[in-house]
Design a protein around this motif. Structure first.
Motif, PDB file in Angstrom:
ATOM      1  N   GLU A 166       0.842  -1.195   0.000  1.00 22.72           N
ATOM      2  CA  GLU A 166       0.000   0.000   0.000  1.00 22.72           C
ATOM      3  C   GLU A 166       0.878   1.246   0.000  1.00 22.72           C
ATOM      4  O   GLU A 166       1.097   1.876   1.010  1.00 22.72           O
ATOM      5  N   ASN A 167       1.368   1.599  -1.148  1.00 20.18           N
ATOM      6  CA  ASN A 167       2.218   2.777  -1.247  1.00 20.18           C
ATOM      7  C   ASN A 167       1.634   3.762  -2.252  1.00 20.18           C
ATOM      8  O   ASN A 167       0.574   3.537  -2.825  1.00 20.18           O
ATOM      9  N   LEU A 168       2.330   4.848  -2.455  1.00 18.14           N
ATOM     10  CA  LEU A 168       1.841   5.911  -3.330  1.00 18.14           C
ATOM     11  C   LEU A 168       1.631   5.428  -4.757  1.00 18.14           C
ATOM     12  O   LEU A 168       0.655   5.801  -5.410  1.00 18.14           O
ATOM     13  N   VAL A 169       2.505   4.587  -5.270  1.00 18.90           N
ATOM     14  CA  VAL A 169       2.375   4.091  -6.641  1.00 18.90           C
ATOM     15  C   VAL A 169       1.075   3.313  -6.790  1.00 18.90           C
ATOM     16  O   VAL A 169       0.299   3.537  -7.721  1.00 18.90           O
ATOM     17  N   LEU A 170       0.817   2.401  -5.862  1.00 21.79           N
ATOM     18  CA  LEU A 170      -0.418   1.624  -5.904  1.00 21.79           C
ATOM     19  C   LEU A 170      -1.633   2.534  -5.797  1.00 21.79           C
ATOM     20  O   LEU A 170      -2.605   2.376  -6.530  1.00 21.79           O
ATOM     21  N   ARG A 171      -1.567   3.509  -4.923  1.00 21.35           N
ATOM     22  CA  ARG A 171      -2.688   4.435  -4.767  1.00 21.35           C
ATOM     23  C   ARG A 171      -2.943   5.216  -6.046  1.00 21.35           C
ATOM     24  O   ARG A 171      -4.089   5.435  -6.424  1.00 21.35           O
ATOM     25  N   ASN A 172      -1.886   5.635  -6.736  1.00 23.70           N
ATOM     26  CA  ASN A 172      -2.065   6.354  -8.006  1.00 23.70           C
ATOM     27  C   ASN A 172      -2.710   5.463  -9.062  1.00 23.70           C
ATOM     28  O   ASN A 172      -3.581   5.902  -9.812  1.00 23.70           O
ATOM     29  N   ILE A 173      -2.278   4.219  -9.124  1.00 21.40           N
ATOM     30  CA  ILE A 173      -2.864   3.279 -10.087  1.00 21.40           C
ATOM     31  C   ILE A 173      -4.334   3.081  -9.786  1.00 21.40           C
ATOM     32  O   ILE A 173      -5.194   3.127 -10.675  1.00 21.40           O
ATOM     33  N   ILE A 174      -4.650   2.894  -8.525  1.00 18.28           N
ATOM     34  CA  ILE A 174      -6.037   2.676  -8.128  1.00 18.28           C
ATOM     35  C   ILE A 174      -6.877   3.928  -8.399  1.00 18.28           C
ATOM     36  O   ILE A 174      -8.011   3.842  -8.877  1.00 18.28           O
ATOM     37  N   THR A 175      -6.324   5.087  -8.111  1.00 20.71           N
ATOM     38  CA  THR A 175      -7.046   6.332  -8.373  1.00 20.71           C
ATOM     39  C   THR A 175      -7.352   6.474  -9.858  1.00 20.71           C
ATOM     40  O   THR A 175      -8.467   6.806 -10.247  1.00 20.71           O
ATOM     41  N   ASN A 176      -6.362   6.201 -10.703  1.00 20.59           N
ATOM     42  CA  ASN A 176      -6.585   6.286 -12.155  1.00 20.59           C
ATOM     43  C   ASN A 176      -7.643   5.289 -12.605  1.00 20.59           C
ATOM     44  O   ASN A 176      -8.514   5.615 -13.407  1.00 20.59           O
ATOM     45  N   PHE A 177      -7.588   4.076 -12.090  1.00 23.39           N
ATOM     46  CA  PHE A 177      -8.591   3.063 -12.429  1.00 23.39           C
ATOM     47  C   PHE A 177      -9.973   3.552 -11.993  1.00 23.39           C
ATOM     48  O   PHE A 177     -10.945   3.465 -12.741  1.00 23.39           O
ATOM     49  N   GLY A 178     -10.051   4.095 -10.783  1.00 22.08           N
ATOM     50  CA  GLY A 178     -11.324   4.583 -10.258  1.00 22.08           C
ATOM     51  C   GLY A 178     -11.883   5.741 -11.059  1.00 22.08           C
ATOM     52  O   GLY A 178     -13.098   5.857 -11.224  1.00 22.08           O
ATOM     53  N   CYS A 179     -11.031   6.588 -11.564  1.00 24.10           N
ATOM     54  CA  CYS A 179     -11.492   7.704 -12.395  1.00 24.10           C
ATOM     55  C   CYS A 179     -12.037   7.195 -13.727  1.00 24.10           C
ATOM     56  O   CYS A 179     -13.007   7.720 -14.250  1.00 24.10           O
ATOM     57  N   LEU A 180     -11.406   6.169 -14.280  1.00 28.26           N
ATOM     58  CA  LEU A 180     -11.868   5.597 -15.551  1.00 28.26           C
ATOM     59  C   LEU A 180     -13.142   4.777 -15.381  1.00 28.26           C
ATOM     60  O   LEU A 180     -13.973   4.715 -16.269  1.00 28.26           O
ATOM     61  N   TYR A 181     -13.276   4.124 -14.229  1.00 28.56           N
ATOM     62  CA  TYR A 181     -14.407   3.232 -13.986  1.00 28.56           C
ATOM     63  C   TYR A 181     -15.089   3.623 -12.673  1.00 28.56           C
ATOM     64  O   TYR A 181     -14.944   2.946 -11.662  1.00 28.56           O
ATOM     65  N   PRO A 182     -15.872   4.700 -12.697  1.00 35.74           N
ATOM     66  CA  PRO A 182     -16.455   5.225 -11.457  1.00 35.74           C
ATOM     67  C   PRO A 182     -17.514   4.317 -10.830  1.00 35.74           C
ATOM     68  O   PRO A 182     -17.844   4.480  -9.665  1.00 35.74           O
ATOM     69  N   ASN A 183     -18.027   3.358 -11.576  1.00 34.39           N
ATOM     70  CA  ASN A 183     -19.060   2.474 -11.045  1.00 34.39           C
ATOM     71  C   ASN A 183     -18.487   1.218 -10.394  1.00 34.39           C
ATOM     72  O   ASN A 183     -19.229   0.318 -10.037  1.00 34.39           O
ATOM     73  N   VAL A 184     -17.168   1.158 -10.270  1.00 30.35           N
ATOM     74  CA  VAL A 184     -16.522   0.007  -9.651  1.00 30.35           C
ATOM     75  C   VAL A 184     -16.038   0.403  -8.258  1.00 30.35           C
ATOM     76  O   VAL A 184     -15.319   1.386  -8.103  1.00 30.35           O
ATOM     77  N   SER A 185     -16.452  -0.359  -7.262  1.00 27.13           N
ATOM     78  CA  SER A 185     -15.952  -0.154  -5.895  1.00 27.13           C
ATOM     79  C   SER A 185     -14.644  -0.918  -5.767  1.00 27.13           C
ATOM     80  O   SER A 185     -14.544  -2.060  -6.216  1.00 27.13           O
ATOM     81  N   ILE A 186     -13.676  -0.292  -5.153  1.00 24.93           N
ATOM     82  CA  ILE A 186     -12.359  -0.915  -5.030  1.00 24.93           C
ATOM     83  C   ILE A 186     -12.102  -1.247  -3.567  1.00 24.93           C
ATOM     84  O   ILE A 186     -12.266  -0.392  -2.698  1.00 24.93           O
ATOM     85  N   ARG A 187     -11.700  -2.475  -3.333  1.00 22.42           N
ATOM     86  CA  ARG A 187     -11.359  -2.918  -1.984  1.00 22.42           C
ATOM     87  C   ARG A 187      -9.928  -3.425  -1.983  1.00 22.42           C
ATOM     88  O   ARG A 187      -9.532  -4.158  -2.871  1.00 22.42           O
ATOM     89  N   ILE A 188      -9.214  -3.009  -0.978  1.00 25.49           N
ATOM     90  CA  ILE A 188      -7.861  -3.524  -0.795  1.00 25.49           C
ATOM     91  C   ILE A 188      -7.872  -4.307   0.505  1.00 25.49           C
ATOM     92  O   ILE A 188      -8.287  -3.796   1.539  1.00 25.49           O
ATOM     93  N   SER A 189      -7.449  -5.536   0.420  1.00 24.12           N
ATOM     94  CA  SER A 189      -7.400  -6.324   1.656  1.00 24.12           C
ATOM     95  C   SER A 189      -5.951  -6.629   1.985  1.00 24.12           C
ATOM     96  O   SER A 189      -5.134  -6.869   1.112  1.00 24.12           O
ATOM     97  N   ASN A 190      -5.656  -6.550   3.267  1.00 22.87           N
ATOM     98  CA  ASN A 190      -4.351  -6.999   3.736  1.00 22.87           C
ATOM     99  C   ASN A 190      -4.595  -8.083   4.766  1.00 22.87           C
ATOM    100  O   ASN A 190      -5.687  -8.627   4.842  1.00 22.87           O
ATOM    101  N   LYS A 191      -3.626  -8.396   5.555  1.00 21.37           N
ATOM    102  CA  LYS A 191      -3.708  -9.519   6.495  1.00 21.37           C
ATOM    103  C   LYS A 191      -5.076  -9.708   7.137  1.00 21.37           C
ATOM    104  O   LYS A 191      -5.735 -10.709   6.944  1.00 21.37           O
ATOM    105  N   ASP A 192      -5.495  -8.746   7.940  1.00 18.77           N
ATOM    106  CA  ASP A 192      -6.659  -8.954   8.781  1.00 18.77           C
ATOM    107  C   ASP A 192      -7.849  -8.059   8.454  1.00 18.77           C
ATOM    108  O   ASP A 192      -8.911  -8.238   9.021  1.00 18.77           O
ATOM    109  N   THR A 193      -7.667  -7.095   7.555  1.00 18.80           N
ATOM    110  CA  THR A 193      -8.756  -6.141   7.355  1.00 18.80           C
ATOM    111  C   THR A 193      -9.047  -5.955   5.878  1.00 18.80           C
ATOM    112  O   THR A 193      -8.216  -6.205   5.015  1.00 18.80           O
ATOM    113  N   ILE A 194     -10.248  -5.524   5.618  1.00 20.71           N
ATOM    114  CA  ILE A 194     -10.619  -5.102   4.267  1.00 20.71           C
ATOM    115  C   ILE A 194     -11.068  -3.654   4.392  1.00 20.71           C
ATOM    116  O   ILE A 194     -11.913  -3.323   5.213  1.00 20.71           O
TER     117      ILE A 194
END
Length: 143
Positions: free
Chosen positions: A103-131
């Protein structure tokens, strides 16, 4: 205010057959329009307008370039429309699983760009114990 490219300027001058009218439409000076047309002709290595003709008239090179430019702009507009249609039709969830270190800035930028292109998609990032659900908006990333 919309930004116009030199190709837009060229098409407006050719349609209006006047640098002055084109300048008014574009909201810039007549000198700026003339400078753009001169730069375009220098770049292409040919003259596009009949010399000393008023109203402005395209010569044979100008007519050929106008046809190519209209096709190009039309293709770009269709591509943009297709992209918007496909972006709006994609719905659902995207879940990414990664370790905390991912979960770093590069990943966040990629996710932000994806979210801007596809606003109807909810994005979830899961790590060890949380979503965590991430809402993406065109103005940026919100957690």
């Amino acid at each position: 205010m919309r930004k116009y490219s030199v190709l837009d300027t060229f098409l407006i001058v050719s349609k209006e057959r006047s640098v002055t009218k084109a300048a008014k439409i574009l909201g810039i000076s007549q000198a700026a329009v003339s400078k753009q047309m001169k730069a375009l002709e220098e770049y292409l290595g040919c003259v596009l307008f009949e010399e000393s003709k008023i109203p402005k008239q395209l010569n044979s090179d100008g007519k050929a370039f106008e046809k190519i430019t209209r096709t190009y702009i039309s293709s770009l507009e269709q591509l943009r429309k297709d992209q918007l249609l496909s972006a709006n039709s994609l719905k659902g969830y995207l879940t990414l699983s990664c370790p905390n270190s991912c979960e770093n800035l590069v990943l966040r930028n990629i996710i932000t760009n994806f979210g801007c292109l596809y606003p109807n998609v909810s994005i979830r990032i899961s790590n060890k114990d949380t979503i965590r659900t991430m809402d993406i908006h065109s103005s940026g990333l919100f957690i």
